[in-house]
Design a protein around this motif. Structure first.
Motif, PDB file in Angstrom:
ATOM      1  N   GLY A 138      59.430 109.906 114.178  1.00  0.00           N
ATOM      2  CA  GLY A 138      60.325 110.801 113.439  1.00  0.00           C
ATOM      3  C   GLY A 138      61.590 111.196 114.171  1.00  0.00           C
ATOM      4  O   GLY A 138      62.466 111.818 113.599  1.00  0.00           O
ATOM      5  N   LYS A 139      61.709 110.860 115.438  1.00  0.00           N
ATOM      6  CA  LYS A 139      62.947 111.229 116.153  1.00  0.00           C
ATOM      7  C   LYS A 139      63.575 109.993 116.803  1.00  0.00           C
ATOM      8  O   LYS A 139      62.880 109.121 117.299  1.00  0.00           O
ATOM      9  N   ALA A 140      64.900 109.937 116.765  1.00  0.00           N
ATOM     10  CA  ALA A 140      65.620 108.823 117.390  1.00  0.00           C
ATOM     11  C   ALA A 140      65.865 109.180 118.856  1.00  0.00           C
ATOM     12  O   ALA A 140      66.738 109.970 119.174  1.00  0.00           O
ATOM     13  N   ALA A 141      65.043 108.660 119.709  1.00  0.00           N
ATOM     14  CA  ALA A 141      65.127 109.012 121.130  1.00  0.00           C
ATOM     15  C   ALA A 141      66.235 108.224 121.824  1.00  0.00           C
ATOM     16  O   ALA A 141      66.429 107.042 121.559  1.00  0.00           O
ATOM     17  N   GLY A 142      66.968 108.919 122.727  1.00  0.00           N
ATOM     18  CA  GLY A 142      67.969 108.228 123.524  1.00  0.00           C
ATOM     19  C   GLY A 142      67.289 107.423 124.627  1.00  0.00           C
ATOM     20  O   GLY A 142      66.219 107.800 125.100  1.00  0.00           O
ATOM     21  N   GLU A 143      67.910 106.339 125.019  1.00  0.00           N
ATOM     22  CA  GLU A 143      67.336 105.490 126.062  1.00  0.00           C
ATOM     23  C   GLU A 143      68.082 105.698 127.372  1.00  0.00           C
ATOM     24  O   GLU A 143      69.298 105.919 127.368  1.00  0.00           O
ATOM     25  N   PRO A 144      67.369 105.610 128.514  1.00  0.00           N
ATOM     26  CA  PRO A 144      68.054 105.748 129.805  1.00  0.00           C
ATOM     27  C   PRO A 144      68.943 104.533 130.093  1.00  0.00           C
ATOM     28  O   PRO A 144      68.795 103.493 129.460  1.00  0.00           O
ATOM     29  N   ALA A 145      69.859 104.701 131.057  1.00  0.00           N
ATOM     30  CA  ALA A 145      70.714 103.574 131.461  1.00  0.00           C
ATOM     31  C   ALA A 145      69.855 102.465 132.052  1.00  0.00           C
ATOM     32  O   ALA A 145      68.764 102.713 132.584  1.00  0.00           O
ATOM     33  N   LEU A 146      70.356 101.245 131.967  1.00  0.00           N
ATOM     34  CA  LEU A 146      69.617 100.100 132.515  1.00  0.00           C
ATOM     35  C   LEU A 146      69.625 100.154 134.038  1.00  0.00           C
ATOM     36  O   LEU A 146      70.627 100.566 134.641  1.00  0.00           O
ATOM     37  N   PRO A 202      64.330  99.424 125.704  1.00  0.00           N
ATOM     38  CA  PRO A 202      64.178  98.135 125.007  1.00  0.00           C
ATOM     39  C   PRO A 202      65.375  97.760 124.136  1.00  0.00           C
ATOM     40  O   PRO A 202      65.757  96.591 124.067  1.00  0.00           O
ATOM     41  N   ARG A 203      65.981  98.767 123.470  1.00  0.00           N
ATOM     42  CA  ARG A 203      67.091  98.451 122.569  1.00  0.00           C
ATOM     43  C   ARG A 203      68.337  98.050 123.360  1.00  0.00           C
ATOM     44  O   ARG A 203      69.045  97.117 123.003  1.00  0.00           O
ATOM     45  N   ARG A 204      68.587  98.774 124.460  1.00  0.00           N
ATOM     46  CA  ARG A 204      69.760  98.448 125.301  1.00  0.00           C
ATOM     47  C   ARG A 204      69.641  97.053 125.906  1.00  0.00           C
ATOM     48  O   ARG A 204      70.617  96.303 125.922  1.00  0.00           O
ATOM     49  N   ILE A 205      68.461  96.724 126.405  1.00  0.00           N
ATOM     50  CA  ILE A 205      68.313  95.420 127.059  1.00  0.00           C
ATOM     51  C   ILE A 205      68.360  94.307 126.017  1.00  0.00           C
ATOM     52  O   ILE A 205      68.903  93.228 126.265  1.00  0.00           O
ATOM     53  N   PHE A 206      67.831  94.576 124.820  1.00  0.00           N
ATOM     54  CA  PHE A 206      67.909  93.585 123.735  1.00  0.00           C
ATOM     55  C   PHE A 206      69.367  93.295 123.396  1.00  0.00           C
ATOM     56  O   PHE A 206      69.776  92.137 123.251  1.00  0.00           O
ATOM     57  N   ALA A 207      70.170  94.373 123.301  1.00  0.00           N
ATOM     58  CA  ALA A 207      71.588  94.205 122.968  1.00  0.00           C
ATOM     59  C   ALA A 207      72.329  93.431 124.064  1.00  0.00           C
ATOM     60  O   ALA A 207      73.124  92.529 123.775  1.00  0.00           O
ATOM     61  N   LEU A 208      72.060  93.768 125.335  1.00  0.00           N
ATOM     62  CA  LEU A 208      72.755  93.114 126.444  1.00  0.00           C
ATOM     63  C   LEU A 208      72.345  91.641 126.568  1.00  0.00           C
ATOM     64  O   LEU A 208      73.184  90.760 126.787  1.00  0.00           O
ATOM     65  N   MET A 209      71.047  91.368 126.415  1.00  0.00           N
ATOM     66  CA  MET A 209      70.571  89.979 126.460  1.00  0.00           C
ATOM     67  C   MET A 209      71.165  89.172 125.310  1.00  0.00           C
ATOM     68  O   MET A 209      71.565  88.017 125.478  1.00  0.00           O
ATOM     69  N   THR A 210      71.221  89.789 124.130  1.00  0.00           N
ATOM     70  CA  THR A 210      71.786  89.103 122.962  1.00  0.00           C
ATOM     71  C   THR A 210      73.268  88.832 123.172  1.00  0.00           C
ATOM     72  O   THR A 210      73.775  87.784 122.764  1.00  0.00           O
TER      73      THR A 210
END
Length: 386
Positions: free
Chosen positions: A195-203, A328-336
């Motif tokens: 239910g909450k959109a959590a922020g992700e830490p820096a890589l 996971p979302r940040r690394i997915f974006a950077l890898m993509t």
């Protein structure tokens, strides 16, 4: 069977169909249709490379945009919008013959396929995780191979009735529309969330992670040359229209179980070693497609490309996620992004090389060298045992 397991199976099947439509057909049907377009529209290899790269640029932009938090709660709507757009854009490709229109349509199709890739993954993987059925990821990724195989059958049928290149796009749209309806019915809800959109830490600033990101970009360049031009290579070698479809079907059928198979290999020898081994096997296929005469080379090229490229994509993302488990979302974006840059440059460079040299030999050997480098770099990023 528990209700969580049956739900996970239903969503994995929906994911497979969505990947078949958006990736197997939406992205890769260009490969078997391309030789007809080159012949009938007098497109040069360089033109063909630019059209392919426009699609990959769209995919890069779409994947980076989809990686943001703005989409939280809208995943299913955006995924279905991507599938619908993929269907309409395939039809539009068959209704024009202008180079500028091809570039715009394929760019937008890349955007659409990225939306499906990112948002369907979040929907499917949340359901799979809830049921404790991580093994079903292989079904989801297998959809790419299924879509390639379906498009190969479609092209074989169209060839036997002497249909032109435009029919390939129009029938792709019809197949995609059927897939859209199935996915809308099967994937009736968005991802499970707290239910909450959590922020992700820096890589993390980690040398191994940097190696994985760079190596993955080289893989984007290395695989995409054969994935874009394999059927054109068969056409140039005079293999015949039906054989072109057979080669592409071999790629699709090999891709379908490949993620499952390579996960088993990775469990035995480690993620990084499995990635490097898969790259080396793909190198054999890439080189064989242009260096081995007759029908053997292209058929081997199709089988080994299909048997590795989807699995390498998944293994690379897994290796990166191990290094940055909390983002996971940040690394997915950077890898993509890295992968996307590689596959944008690949077709342009290959098209220009093919145009200058008269065939795809040099371009394919350059791609093979990139794959060797990719495998070596990611293998060197494996955690050292104490």
């Amino acid at each position: 069977m528990t209700s969580a397991t049956s739900t996970a199976l239903r969503f994995a099947f929906a994911g497979m169909i969505a990947m078949a439509v958006a990736m197997g057909v939406g992205r890769f049907v260009y490969t078997p249709i391309l030789p007809g377009m080159m012949e009938e529209l007098r497109l040069t290899p360089a033109d063909a490379g630019w059209i392919a790269s426009a699609n990959y640029l769209g995919y890069l932009v779409g994947a980076l945009a989809a990686g943001g938090g703005w989409a939280h709660g809208r995943e299913r709507l955006l995924m279905l919008a991507g599938l619908g757009a993929s269907t309409v854009l395939a039809a539009l490709m068959g209704l024009t013959d202008a180079m500028a229109a091809f570039l715009i349509i394929r760019f937008l199709a890349g955007l659409a396929s990225a939306c499906v890739m990112v948002f369907m993954a979040s929907i499917v993987f949340s359901r799979i995780a809830a049921a404790g059925r991580g093994d079903l990821q292989a079904w989801h990724f297998g959809g790419v191979g299924l879509g390639i195989a379906i498009s190969a059958v479609m092209m074989a049928v169209l060839v036997t009735v002497h249909a032109g290149w435009a029919a390939g796009w129009l029938w792709s749209a019809a197949i995609s529309a059927c897939g859209f309806v199935l996915v809308a019915l099967l994937a009736n809800e968005g991802p499970l969330t707290d239910g909450k959109a959590a922020g992700e830490p820096a890589l993390p600033k980690d040398r191994s992670l940097m190696k994985i990101i760079v190596g993955y970009g080289l893989f984007g360049f290395g695989y995409v040359v054969t994935a874009t031009f394999l059927v054109a290579i068969v056409r140039q070698g005079g293999g015949g229209r039906v054989f072109e479809a057979v080669v592409w079907m071999a790629a699709g059928l090999a891709a379908f179980p490949s993620t499952w198979l390579w996960q088993k290999i990775a469990a035995r020898i480690g993620l990084h070693a499995a990635y490097a081994l898969a790259c080396l096997i793909e190198v054999v296929g890439v080189a064989a497609s242009v260096a081995v005469g007759g029908r053997t080379g292209p058929l081997l090229g199709g089988l080994l490309l299909g048997g590795t490229f989807v699995a390498i994509t998944a293994l690379g993302l897994q290796a990166a996620r191990q290094q940055a488990p909390r983002a996971p979302r940040r690394i997915f974006a950077l890898m993509t992004a890295s992968f996307g840059l590689g596959q944008i440059v690949g077709p342009i460079a290959a098209g220009l090389l093919a145009q200058a040299s008269g065939d795809f030999f040099l371009a394919s050997i350059a791609a093979a060298a990139m794959l060797v480098a990719s495998g070596a770099i990611i293998w060197s990023a494996a955690p050292k045992s104490p």
